[in-house]
Design a protein around this motif. Structure first.
Motif, short mmCIF file in Angstrom:
data_model
loop_
_atom_site.label_atom_id
_atom_site.label_comp_id
_atom_site.label_asym_id
_atom_site.label_seq_id
_atom_site.Cartn_x
_atom_site.Cartn_y
_atom_site.Cartn_z
N VAL A 146 24.73 63.63 108.34
CA VAL A 146 23.51 63.18 109.43
C VAL A 146 22.18 62.84 108.25
N ILE A 147 21.57 61.73 108.20
CA ILE A 147 20.51 61.28 107.71
C ILE A 147 19.10 61.17 108.25
N ASP A 148 18.01 61.62 107.84
CA ASP A 148 16.94 61.46 108.42
C ASP A 148 15.85 60.78 107.45
N SER A 149 14.65 60.24 108.03
CA SER A 149 13.53 59.98 107.21
C SER A 149 12.68 60.71 107.48
N GLY A 150 12.74 62.22 107.33
CA GLY A 150 11.57 63.07 108.02
C GLY A 150 10.97 63.66 106.43
N CYS A 151 10.59 64.78 106.74
CA CYS A 151 9.47 65.33 105.79
C CYS A 151 10.36 65.85 104.50
N ARG A 170 27.04 70.36 103.16
CA ARG A 170 26.28 70.20 101.91
C ARG A 170 24.84 69.67 102.25
N ILE A 171 23.85 69.79 101.35
CA ILE A 171 22.55 69.31 101.83
C ILE A 171 21.73 68.79 100.69
N ALA A 172 21.32 67.35 100.69
CA ALA A 172 20.67 67.06 99.88
C ALA A 172 19.18 66.26 100.42
N SER A 173 18.17 66.72 99.59
CA SER A 173 16.83 66.45 100.30
C SER A 173 15.74 66.19 99.26
N ALA A 174 14.66 65.45 99.44
CA ALA A 174 13.78 64.97 98.70
C ALA A 174 12.52 64.92 99.29
N GLU A 175 11.56 65.82 99.24
CA GLU A 175 10.34 66.29 99.91
C GLU A 175 9.64 64.87 100.05
N GLY A 176 9.12 64.76 101.37
CA GLY A 176 8.43 63.37 101.60
C GLY A 176 9.53 62.19 101.80
N LYS A 177 10.71 62.31 101.79
CA LYS A 177 11.71 61.20 101.67
C LYS A 177 12.85 61.29 102.78
N GLY A 178 13.10 62.48 102.98
CA GLY A 178 14.08 62.84 103.98
C GLY A 178 15.19 63.82 103.32
N THR A 179 16.27 63.76 104.40
CA THR A 179 17.31 64.93 104.18
C THR A 179 18.64 64.23 104.64
N GLU A 180 19.62 64.75 103.77
CA GLU A 180 21.12 64.30 104.10
C GLU A 180 21.70 65.40 104.25
#
Length: 403
Positions: free
Chosen positions: A329-334, A375-385
């Motif tokens: 699940v990939i989002d373009s959120g915060c 597993r979670i990968a995320s970058a602040e301001g770019k989104g989460t996978e």
């Protein structure tokens, strides 16, 4: 693990064959006979000297293949210099591929467990040069299994080396040992709510009831009830495992939540690969749908109107065989702050005032119950996978899955 003792442990290899065995202590402190076989097993002070360097697995290490554990040696940089060849039969990994590679590798150990193992390695100097722990490892398909891991420092030709013993464990035993910590967190959390409730009630006794306090009391009670229900959901175990098609679970989960994305003005892309068709999994459909649903709900809340959330799924193949499916699940959120990323799967951890922090941790627990990993990968301001890997059974042709 004692120097010369032994302990009983019920173990399950990654292929499901369970047996009760007696696991010996470190081989280096057990039998002089082993000193003639490999420098990995030579006791300190032995008159028998190993070769100056070890660059590949020994042919005679096949003697140890029937042993229900993996033995290895690393240099001071924590790189493998020797691995018993039975690692291929037990874990599906080739010993010659490990030589020269790091012990602390995210390809073989989940990130959360990697941090724990790294800390233990750093503490070896202060733990009488010996430590042990339980953690997860990953198969070549990315599926987790639990191991008991013992490490100790030794001297080889005036050089410090790290030696270890890895024994596969029964996952169910590990699951039960983790529940006490979760329950403690729950009691602490709900205790805070009831403490606030008690203060409000006492205030009402001393003053004329006011609407603000009445609303406060009602809100607190509702939070306590919601938290109790959430923990009840979290603590669920599978009631009925059956063979179900993964496609059915994915489509049902996506269908029930599509309207929520449309209502918020978020584009929802359903990208289920053709390789998922015919894939069967042993699962509790309700719990698995709940897990995927919590991940989608988290993406929905993190994404603003005009954003995008994508659900992907495909079969993960190694050679001509398929043993796992990945759901992403990939989002373009915060995104998630870097200092919070390591804690997002901890029960009751949350950075949101209106949440109790059970959504993603519940999803992770349900996935682990089904033998998978989240597993979670995320970058602040770019989104989460968020990636979920699940073991599968396969029906039909999987030729499309190799793309």
């Amino acid at each position: 693990m004692a120097n010369s003792g032994a302990y009983l442990n019920r173990v399950t290899d990654p292929y499901g064959k369970r047996k009760v065995i007696t696991v010996p202590g470190p081989v280096a402190h057990r039998s002089p006979l082993l000193e003639t076989v490999d420098p990995l097993f030579i006791a300190p002070g032995s008159s028998i000297q190993p070769s100056p360097s070890v660059s590949s697995p020994r042919k005679d290490s096949a003697v140890f293949e029937p042993m229900p554990c993996i033995l290895y040696e690393c240099n001071a940089a924590f790189e493998f210099t020797n691995v018993s060849e039975n690692i291929s039969d037990m874990f599906g990994l080739e010993s010659n591929e490990l030589i020269g590679s790091p012990l602390l590798s995210a390809q073989r150990i989940p990130v959360e467990d990697l941090a724990l193992l790294s800390n233990r390695l750093g503490e070896l100097e202060h733990l009488n040069k010996r430590t042990s722990l339980t953690h997860r490892m990953l198969t070549r398909y990315g599926l987790p299994f639990w191991v008991a891991h013992s490490l100790w420092k030794a001297s080889l030709n005036d050089t410090t080396v790290i030696r270890g013993c890895i024994v596969p464990m029964d996952y169910n035993g590990r699951l039960h040992t983790s529940e006490q910590a979760v329950i403690s967190r729950f009691v602490h959390k709900i205790g805070n709510h009831f403490q606030l409730l008690n203060l409000v009630v006492n205030s009402l006794k001393r003053t004329v009831p006011e609407s603000r306090e009445t609303l406060m009391l009602q809100e607190t009670v509702e939070k306590a009830i919601e938290l109790t229900r959430g923990f009840s959901d979290y603590n669920q175990a599978p009631t009925c495992l059956s063979r179900v098609e993964l496609m059915d679970i994915l489509q049902a989960t996506a269908m029930t939540r599509r309207s929520s994305f449309e209502k918020k003005g978020i584009a929802f892309d359903n990208q289920i690969h053709a390789s998922i068709s015919g894939v069967v999994i042993q699962a509790d459909p309700y719990l698995l749908e709940l897990a995927i649903g919590h991940v989608l709900q988290n993406a929905l809340e993190a994404t603003e109107a005009g954003g995008r959330v994508t659900l992907q799924a495909m079969v993960k193949c190694c050679g001509d065989s398929a043993s796992a499916a990945t759901i992403t699940v990939i989002d373009s959120g915060c995104g998630i702050q870097e200092n919070a990323l390591a804690s997002v799967l901890v029960p009751f951890f949350t950075s949101k005032k209106t949440h109790d922090g059970l959504g993603l941790s519940m999803a992770s627990r349900f996935v682990e119950i089904h033998g998978g990993i989240l597993r979670i990968a995320s970058a602040e301001g770019k989104g989460t996978e968020v990636e979920i890997v699940l073991p599968i059974e396969v029906e039909g042709d999987l030729s499309l899955s190799h793309s």
